[in-house]
Design a protein around this motif. Structure first.
Motif, PDB file in Angstrom:
ATOM      1  N   SER A 233      -3.057  -9.958   4.304  1.00  0.00           N
ATOM      2  CA  SER A 233      -3.949  -8.864   4.706  1.00  0.00           C
ATOM      3  C   SER A 233      -4.569  -8.211   3.474  1.00  0.00           C
ATOM      4  O   SER A 233      -3.972  -8.201   2.389  1.00  0.00           O
ATOM      5  N   LYS A 234      -5.761  -7.667   3.661  1.00  0.00           N
ATOM      6  CA  LYS A 234      -6.493  -7.062   2.539  1.00  0.00           C
ATOM      7  C   LYS A 234      -5.637  -5.979   1.879  1.00  0.00           C
ATOM      8  O   LYS A 234      -5.555  -5.903   0.654  1.00  0.00           O
ATOM      9  N   ASN A 235      -4.961  -5.138   2.682  1.00  0.00           N
ATOM     10  CA  ASN A 235      -4.136  -4.068   2.105  1.00  0.00           C
ATOM     11  C   ASN A 235      -3.068  -4.620   1.180  1.00  0.00           C
ATOM     12  O   ASN A 235      -2.825  -4.085   0.099  1.00  0.00           O
ATOM     13  N   GLU A 236      -2.416  -5.665   1.614  1.00  0.00           N
ATOM     14  CA  GLU A 236      -1.353  -6.263   0.796  1.00  0.00           C
ATOM     15  C   GLU A 236      -1.942  -6.924  -0.447  1.00  0.00           C
ATOM     16  O   GLU A 236      -1.354  -6.869  -1.528  1.00  0.00           O
TER      17      GLU A 236
ATOM     18  N   ASP B   8      -5.670  -8.147   9.699  1.00  0.00           N
ATOM     19  CA  ASP B   8      -5.178  -7.018   8.899  1.00  0.00           C
ATOM     20  C   ASP B   8      -3.716  -6.689   9.201  1.00  0.00           C
ATOM     21  O   ASP B   8      -3.087  -5.930   8.478  1.00  0.00           O
ATOM     22  N   GLU B   9      -3.210  -7.250  10.288  1.00  0.00           N
ATOM     23  CA  GLU B   9      -1.844  -6.903  10.702  1.00  0.00           C
ATOM     24  C   GLU B   9      -0.829  -7.306   9.622  1.00  0.00           C
ATOM     25  O   GLU B   9      -0.893  -8.418   9.081  1.00  0.00           O
ATOM     26  N   TYR B  10       0.100  -6.396   9.325  1.00  0.00           N
ATOM     27  CA  TYR B  10       1.172  -6.728   8.382  1.00  0.00           C
ATOM     28  C   TYR B  10       2.374  -7.253   9.178  1.00  0.00           C
ATOM     29  O   TYR B  10       2.866  -6.581  10.076  1.00  0.00           O
TER      30      TYR B  10
ATOM     31  N   TYR C 133     -13.186 -10.193  -2.892  1.00  0.00           N
ATOM     32  CA  TYR C 133     -12.531  -8.958  -3.349  1.00  0.00           C
ATOM     33  C   TYR C 133     -11.827  -9.202  -4.690  1.00  0.00           C
ATOM     34  O   TYR C 133     -11.949  -8.408  -5.626  1.00  0.00           O
TER      35      TYR C 133
ATOM     36  N   ILE D 246      -4.594  -5.962  -2.024  1.00  0.00           N
ATOM     37  CA  ILE D 246      -4.967  -4.879  -2.953  1.00  0.00           C
ATOM     38  C   ILE D 246      -3.745  -4.420  -3.757  1.00  0.00           C
ATOM     39  O   ILE D 246      -3.809  -4.239  -4.970  1.00  0.00           O
ATOM     40  N   LYS D 247      -2.600  -4.298  -3.056  1.00  0.00           N
ATOM     41  CA  LYS D 247      -1.373  -3.886  -3.770  1.00  0.00           C
ATOM     42  C   LYS D 247      -1.021  -4.911  -4.854  1.00  0.00           C
ATOM     43  O   LYS D 247      -0.717  -4.553  -5.985  1.00  0.00           O
TER      44      LYS D 247
ATOM     45  N   SER E  38      -3.198  -4.682  -7.882  1.00  0.00           N
ATOM     46  CA  SER E  38      -2.951  -3.538  -8.763  1.00  0.00           C
ATOM     47  C   SER E  38      -1.712  -3.823  -9.633  1.00  0.00           C
ATOM     48  O   SER E  38      -1.695  -3.504 -10.813  1.00  0.00           O
TER      49      SER E  38
ATOM     50  N   ASN F  90     -11.593 -11.911   1.128  1.00  0.00           N
ATOM     51  CA  ASN F  90     -10.482 -11.729   0.175  1.00  0.00           C
ATOM     52  C   ASN F  90     -10.817 -12.342  -1.186  1.00  0.00           C
ATOM     53  O   ASN F  90     -10.532 -11.752  -2.232  1.00  0.00           O
TER      54      ASN F  90
END
Ligand SMILES: Cc1ncc(COP(=O)(O)O)c(C=O)c1O
Length: 388
Positions: free
Chosen positions: A372-375, A7-9, A302, A377-378, A381, A299
């Motif tokens: 990473s999952k957060n990135e 998860d680390e960016y 997702y 997701i961005k 979107s 991922n």
């Protein structure tokens, strides 16, 4: 058991990496989100970085000697991960990159104007490496059924002539994500065997698999005579900048020819860090790889769920291997070129243009989900805002 943090960016901008710092040069954009080049935005495993630091501790970066540890680590990896022990250290040749090795194989096993078959859509250097060696490129396109790809054996047999000397196999296949079944490989092997065609099996993605991988080395002995395997830990362990790879070749005549090309061009020496990285990755990497595969699988799931819920105009078939998704944009009422421009300038996303993998790649774009999952997701979107 360790916990690895995918998860680390990590900010890769201004680190001289092509994926981020090549955006201006290759796409004339500065701040788009890079989802193209096939390397991962995850940290190269710490145990490998630590072993590379130990190389510095020797204080002198002089010429290395290739110790048995390199070959032993390759042999033990194949035994552990693929249950294969049918080659020895004498069958392993080191090279400085898989594409470099591919070019050497083409030079060693064919003559100018001989025919070389590739199965499109496929990793784009397969085209250039054949043409740049003045060989004739023969295309055997894969069959596409709702974005599930299979080999077209009939077309293959029809295209073989007395000038056909080589077939370059991408196994698993980039970009369509297939892990070829044993039955498919056997059919291919039989056709090539009967027509005296040597198979170059590029297995660089063979550890990034979500189902059991069958290597060409799993086939009967008679099919291994006209075969070379190309591989490297670079994709699996995020080591592409080290340019280290190897060839497995059991046939002594082929090996001799290959060695003479490798020696002629002086491409058989792997640098001191590349050697260490092979030993480290293959001796210590199993547990890390299991975590990586789980993260990649999550991922991929997702993206699948996200598109199914939010966007019915971009589709894909979940890959059996690799972190590269072959997205189909054909439901979008726009030209391929406009879609690419909209991705780049409106969605701010850099994907690989599918048409560079062959003409079958029209309306397709390749998305790299190794981040990473957060990135991720961005990025999704942004994609959805433009194409919904
Ligand atoms: C199928 C395939 N072969 C080879 C490579 C590159 O290998 P190397 O960097 O060792 O030349 C890639 C990189 O994406 C690939 O997908």
């Amino acid at each position: 058991m360790k916990n690895y943090n995918f998860d680390e960016y990590i900010n890769r901008k201004n680190s001289d990496c092509v994926k981020y710092d090549g955006l201006k040069k290759y796409f004339d954009v500065e701040n788009a989100r890079p989802m193209w080049v096939a390397d991962m935005d995850f940290q190269t495993p710490k145990f490998i970085l630590d072993d590379l630091k130990k190389v510095f501790d020797k204080k002198i970066l002089g010429y290395p000697i290739v110790s048995n540890k390199v070959h032993d680590s390759i042999i033990s990896w194949y035994k552990k991960r693929h249950d294969l022990s049918n080659f020895t250290e004498n069958d392993i040749l080191l090279t400085s990159g898989v594409v470099t090795a591919l070019s050497a194989c083409i030079e060693a096993f064919s003559n100018e104007n001989d025919e070389v078959i590739i199965q499109t859509p496929v990793y784009f250097p397969f085209f250039s490496v054949v043409k740049d060696n003045n060989r004739k490129l023969i295309l055997n396109p894969l069959k596409n059924s709702d974005d599930y790809y299979t080999m077209d054996f009939k077309d293959l047999e029809n295209k073989i002539t007395s000038k056909t000397k080589l077939l370059i196999l991408c196994s698993p296949h980039n970009p369509v994500g297939r892990v070829w079944s044993k039955e498919e490989l056997l059919k291919l092997a039989k056709i090539c065997y009967e027509n005296n065609i040597t198979i170059i099996s590029d297995e660089i993605h063979s550890d990034l698999v979500f189902k059991k991988f069958t290597s060409f080395l799993h086939l009967e002995d008679k099919y291994l005579n006209n075969l070379v395997i190309l591989n490297s830990p670079s994709k699996t362990f995020n080591l592409a900048g080290l340019n280290s790879s190897y060839i497995i070749c059991k046939n002594s005549t082929l090996k001799k020819r290959l060695n003479s090309v490798i020696n002629k061009h002086h491409i058989g020496s792997v640098n001191i860090f590349g050697l260490e990285s092979i030993i480290s990755a293959y001796n210590k990497g199993e547990e890390w790889l299991e975590f990586l595969l789980q993260y990649l699988k999550d991922n991929i799931n997702y993206v699948d769920d996200f598109l199914k819920e939010n966007n019915n105009s971009i589709t894909f078939n979940k890959p059996e291997a690799t972190y590269l998704l072959w997205l189909n944009f054909s439901k979008i009422k726009d030209s391929h070129k406009n879609i690419f421009d909209r991705l780049l300038h409106n969605a701010n996303l850099v994907l690989n243009d599918g048409s560079t993998f062959g003409k079958e790649g029209k309306y397709y774009f390749r998305l790299n989900i190794a981040l990473s999952k957060n990135e991720l997701i961005k990025s999704l979107s942004y994609l959805n805002n433009e194409f919904n």
